[in-house]
Enzyme design. Structure first.
Site, PDB file in Angstrom:
ATOM      1  N   THR A  30      13.173  -1.824   4.040  1.00 30.55           N
ATOM      2  CA  THR A  30      14.000  -2.646   4.932  1.00 30.55           C
ATOM      3  C   THR A  30      13.617  -4.118   4.821  1.00 30.55           C
ATOM      4  O   THR A  30      14.337  -4.975   5.326  1.00 30.55           O
ATOM      5  CB  THR A  30      13.822  -2.191   6.398  1.00 30.55           C
ATOM      6  OG1 THR A  30      12.416  -2.132   6.677  1.00 30.55           O
ATOM      7  CG2 THR A  30      14.455  -0.839   6.635  1.00 30.55           C
ATOM      8  N   SER A  31      12.460  -4.401   4.197  1.00 34.24           N
ATOM      9  CA  SER A  31      12.077  -5.811   4.000  1.00 34.24           C
ATOM     10  C   SER A  31      11.127  -5.930   2.809  1.00 34.24           C
ATOM     11  O   SER A  31      10.705  -4.926   2.230  1.00 34.24           O
ATOM     12  CB  SER A  31      11.427  -6.395   5.265  1.00 34.24           C
ATOM     13  OG  SER A  31      10.173  -5.803   5.491  1.00 34.24           O
ATOM     14  N   GLY A  32      10.817  -7.174   2.470  1.00 33.59           N
ATOM     15  CA  GLY A  32       9.760  -7.471   1.507  1.00 33.59           C
ATOM     16  C   GLY A  32       9.927  -6.848   0.126  1.00 33.59           C
ATOM     17  O   GLY A  32      11.017  -6.784  -0.442  1.00 33.59           O
ATOM     18  N   GLY A  34       9.663  -3.796  -0.930  1.00 31.09           N
ATOM     19  CA  GLY A  34      10.494  -2.587  -0.985  1.00 31.09           C
ATOM     20  C   GLY A  34      11.974  -2.930  -1.022  1.00 31.09           C
ATOM     21  O   GLY A  34      12.746  -2.348  -1.793  1.00 31.09           O
ATOM     22  N   TYR A 178      -7.197  -2.078   7.049  1.00 29.90           N
ATOM     23  CA  TYR A 178      -6.185  -2.259   6.001  1.00 29.90           C
ATOM     24  C   TYR A 178      -6.808  -2.066   4.617  1.00 29.90           C
ATOM     25  O   TYR A 178      -6.281  -1.324   3.778  1.00 29.90           O
ATOM     26  CB  TYR A 178      -5.546  -3.649   6.120  1.00 29.90           C
ATOM     27  CG  TYR A 178      -4.568  -3.929   5.003  1.00 29.90           C
ATOM     28  CD1 TYR A 178      -3.308  -3.318   4.988  1.00 29.90           C
ATOM     29  CD2 TYR A 178      -4.896  -4.775   3.945  1.00 29.90           C
ATOM     30  CE1 TYR A 178      -2.414  -3.542   3.950  1.00 29.90           C
ATOM     31  CE2 TYR A 178      -4.007  -5.006   2.908  1.00 29.90           C
ATOM     32  CZ  TYR A 178      -2.763  -4.398   2.917  1.00 29.90           C
ATOM     33  OH  TYR A 178      -1.880  -4.616   1.880  1.00 29.90           O
TER      34      TYR A 178
HETATM   35  N1  LIG Z   1       2.585  -9.049   0.964  1.00 30.09           N
HETATM   36  C1  LIG Z   1       1.434  -8.970   0.330  1.00 30.09           C
HETATM   37  O1  LIG Z   1       0.747  -9.984   0.084  1.00 30.09           O
HETATM   38  C2  LIG Z   1       0.922  -7.630  -0.138  1.00 30.09           C
HETATM   39  C3  LIG Z   1      -0.194  -7.626  -0.987  1.00 30.09           C
HETATM   40  C4  LIG Z   1      -0.672  -6.397  -1.442  1.00 30.09           C
HETATM   41  C5  LIG Z   1      -0.062  -5.227  -1.049  1.00 30.09           C
HETATM   42  N2  LIG Z   1       1.004  -5.256  -0.202  1.00 30.09           N
HETATM   43  C6  LIG Z   1       1.609  -3.972   0.165  1.00 30.09           C
HETATM   44  O2  LIG Z   1       2.992  -4.008  -0.128  1.00 30.09           O
HETATM   45  C7  LIG Z   1       3.684  -3.041   0.683  1.00 30.09           C
HETATM   46  C8  LIG Z   1       4.948  -3.680   1.234  1.00 30.09           C
HETATM   47  O3  LIG Z   1       4.577  -4.754   2.063  1.00 30.09           O
HETATM   48  P1  LIG Z   1       5.415  -6.112   2.153  1.00 30.09           P
HETATM   49  O4  LIG Z   1       4.502  -7.207   1.771  1.00 30.09           O
HETATM   50  O5  LIG Z   1       6.730  -5.979   1.483  1.00 30.09           O
HETATM   51  O6  LIG Z   1       5.578  -6.220   3.744  1.00 30.09           O
HETATM   52  P2  LIG Z   1       6.844  -6.012   4.701  1.00 30.09           P
HETATM   53  O7  LIG Z   1       7.910  -6.967   4.342  1.00 30.09           O
HETATM   54  O8  LIG Z   1       6.261  -6.067   6.078  1.00 30.09           O
HETATM   55  O9  LIG Z   1       7.360  -4.526   4.391  1.00 30.09           O
HETATM   56  C9  LIG Z   1       6.756  -3.401   4.949  1.00 30.09           C
HETATM   57  C10 LIG Z   1       7.742  -2.254   4.946  1.00 30.09           C
HETATM   58  O10 LIG Z   1       7.050  -1.100   5.466  1.00 30.09           O
HETATM   59  C11 LIG Z   1       7.804  -0.562   6.550  1.00 30.09           C
HETATM   60  N3  LIG Z   1       6.923  -0.032   7.584  1.00 30.09           N
HETATM   61  C12 LIG Z   1       5.913  -0.665   8.218  1.00 30.09           C
HETATM   62  N4  LIG Z   1       5.395   0.129   9.172  1.00 30.09           N
HETATM   63  C13 LIG Z   1       6.094   1.288   9.142  1.00 30.09           C
HETATM   64  C14 LIG Z   1       6.037   2.500   9.897  1.00 30.09           C
HETATM   65  N5  LIG Z   1       5.189   2.679  10.912  1.00 30.09           N
HETATM   66  N6  LIG Z   1       6.916   3.472   9.581  1.00 30.09           N
HETATM   67  C15 LIG Z   1       7.824   3.310   8.584  1.00 30.09           C
HETATM   68  N7  LIG Z   1       7.926   2.192   7.846  1.00 30.09           N
HETATM   69  C16 LIG Z   1       7.073   1.189   8.130  1.00 30.09           C
HETATM   70  C17 LIG Z   1       8.628  -1.711   7.088  1.00 30.09           C
HETATM   71  O11 LIG Z   1       9.831  -1.183   7.666  1.00 30.09           O
HETATM   72  P3  LIG Z   1      10.297  -1.436   9.198  1.00 30.09           P
HETATM   73  O12 LIG Z   1       9.946  -2.820   9.564  1.00 30.09           O
HETATM   74  O13 LIG Z   1      11.781  -1.171   9.129  1.00 30.09           O
HETATM   75  O14 LIG Z   1       9.570  -0.408   9.948  1.00 30.09           O
HETATM   76  C18 LIG Z   1       8.951  -2.500   5.829  1.00 30.09           C
HETATM   77  O15 LIG Z   1      10.092  -1.988   5.197  1.00 30.09           O
HETATM   78  C19 LIG Z   1       2.681  -2.588   1.739  1.00 30.09           C
HETATM   79  O16 LIG Z   1       2.173  -1.317   1.388  1.00 30.09           O
HETATM   80  C20 LIG Z   1       1.562  -3.638   1.647  1.00 30.09           C
HETATM   81  O17 LIG Z   1       0.300  -3.090   2.005  1.00 30.09           O
HETATM   82  C21 LIG Z   1       1.514  -6.430   0.249  1.00 30.09           C
END
Ligand SMILES: NC(=O)c1ccc[n+]([C@@H]2O[C@H](COP(=O)([O-])OP(=O)(O)OC[C@H]3O[C@@H](n4cnc5c(N)ncnc54)[C@H](OP(=O)(O)O)[C@@H]3O)[C@@H](O)[C@H]2O)c1
Length: 306
Positions: A30-32, A34, A178
């Site tokens: 739904t964001s980011g 993904g 985390y």
């Molecule tokens: N951004 C970075 O710098 C970074 C770096 C390394 C790894 N990552 C990893 O990348 C992945 C995606 O993160 P992102 O950066 O794209 O952040 P994001 O934009 O916050 O995306 C997170 C996604 O996970 C979903 N989510 C969160 N909590 C949830 C729950 N309780 N149940 C179901 N869905 C849930 C959210 O959906 P809803 O809001 O609709 O619930 C959203 O679609 C994560 O695993 C994160 O650990 C990110």
């Protein structure tokens, strides 16, 4: 800058792949990262199962995919609730014959380390136990050539995961929670890959670090003004764009170059070494068993443990 905002499928050199026969579940789309991945796969023609909690955002991703070459549907499931994870798996069983790729991407850094209903901290539950549960409940939906790709992080480095103290949350910070959940992601992905290979399933499992990406919603649980500060780094040369982060996920999902690659960890679309703790086989096996125990499930693929 330097073309890192180009569509992920171009950066991953898979823009010419035809994914019209492919069904992919992208959790947390739904964001980011993904969301950008789901839209990229949609442009390649895939049927994308979009997942998250925010139905409005999920609907917008579905619309965007349907305006391109793909088809899509949104399924809501809160990963803090094992029944909702099971309902998502059930939906996939009922609606598709084969799941070609499962992208275990949902997750984040959460505001609290207060225990969930399973007695663990939310990061361990949502980032590790939920994808573990979803994956094992979807084992029947995979066919020869299917792939499981798990989003981990560079944050796994420099941390350890003591399974004997998992339920003792005293003094555990949200950041430490985390980091260890992201270590668990790699240990899980490697153990899954090994057990699937031993079971002769021809299903691969990889994990990756997407980059440091202030442009996603990842900073939403940062305290105070740090969310806004973090997002300012989106323009920094030391961070990655969301498209670049998604490009490694798109690469691992689609590229023929990695069709047979299993148990490997990637960053910037290249295989790299994960930390020694992440590569430790005994820890991987113990995490697998302990995860089944916490979920009160039978250990999946138990006969294929090494
Ligand atoms: N951004 C970075 O710098 C970074 C770096 C390394 C790894 N990552 C990893 O990348 C992945 C995606 O993160 P992102 O950066 O794209 O952040 P994001 O934009 O916050 O995306 C997170 C996604 O996970 C979903 N989510 C969160 N909590 C949830 C729950 N309780 N149940 C179901 N869905 C849930 C959210 O959906 P809803 O809001 O609709 O619930 C959203 O679609 C994560 O695993 C994160 O650990 C990110």
């Amino acid at each position: 800058m330097f073309g890192f905002d180009r569509p992920p499928e171009e950066q991953a050199k898979v823009a010419d792949e035809d994914c019209s026969e492919m069904t992919v579940l992208v959790t947390g789309s739904t964001s980011g990262i993904g969301r950008v991945t789901a839209c990229s796969l949609g442009r390649l023609g895939a049927h994308v199962i979009v997942h998250g909690r925010n139905a409005e955002a999920g609907g917008a991703v579905v619309d965007q995919i349907e305006d391109s070459d793909g088809t899509a549907e949104f399924v809501r499931a809160d990963f803090a609730d094992p029944e909702e994870v099971s309902a998502l798996a059930e939906h996939v069983h009922d609606s598709v014959e084969t799941l070609d790729v499962l992208c275990n991407n949902a997750g984040g850094l959460f505001e609290t380390t207060e225990p969930t209903a399973l007695g663990v901290d939310p990061a361990f539950h949502i980032n590790h136990l939920a994808p573990y549960q979803l994956t094992v409940e979807l084992l029947d939906s995979f066919d020869s050539g299917s792939r499981v790709v798990t989003t981990s992080s560079i944050a796994h480095r420099g941390t350890t995961l003591n399974l004997d103290e998992l339920l003792d949350l005293t003094g555990l910070s949200t950041v430490a929670a985390y980091c260890r959940s992201k270590l668990a992601n790699i240990q899980f992905a490697n153990e899954l890959g090994r057990r699937l290979a031993a079971a002769d399933r021809d299903v691969t499992s990889t994990s990756f670090h997407p980059g440091v990406i202030p442009g996603s919603e990842f900073g939403r649980a940062f305290p105070g003004f740090s969310t806004e500060l973090w997002q300012l780094f989106d323009q920094s040369p030391f961070t990655e764009s969301v498209e670049e982060g998604a490009s490694t996920l798109v690469y691992l999902t689609v590229s023929p170059e990695v069709a047979d690659t299993t148990g490997a960890y990637f960053a910037r679309r290249r295989e790299i070494k994960a930390s020694p703790a992440a590569r430790d086989r005994e820890s991987q096996r113990r995490l697998w068993e302990r995860s089944a125990e916490i979920l009160d499930n039978e250990e999946p693929l138990a006969e294929f443990a090494e």
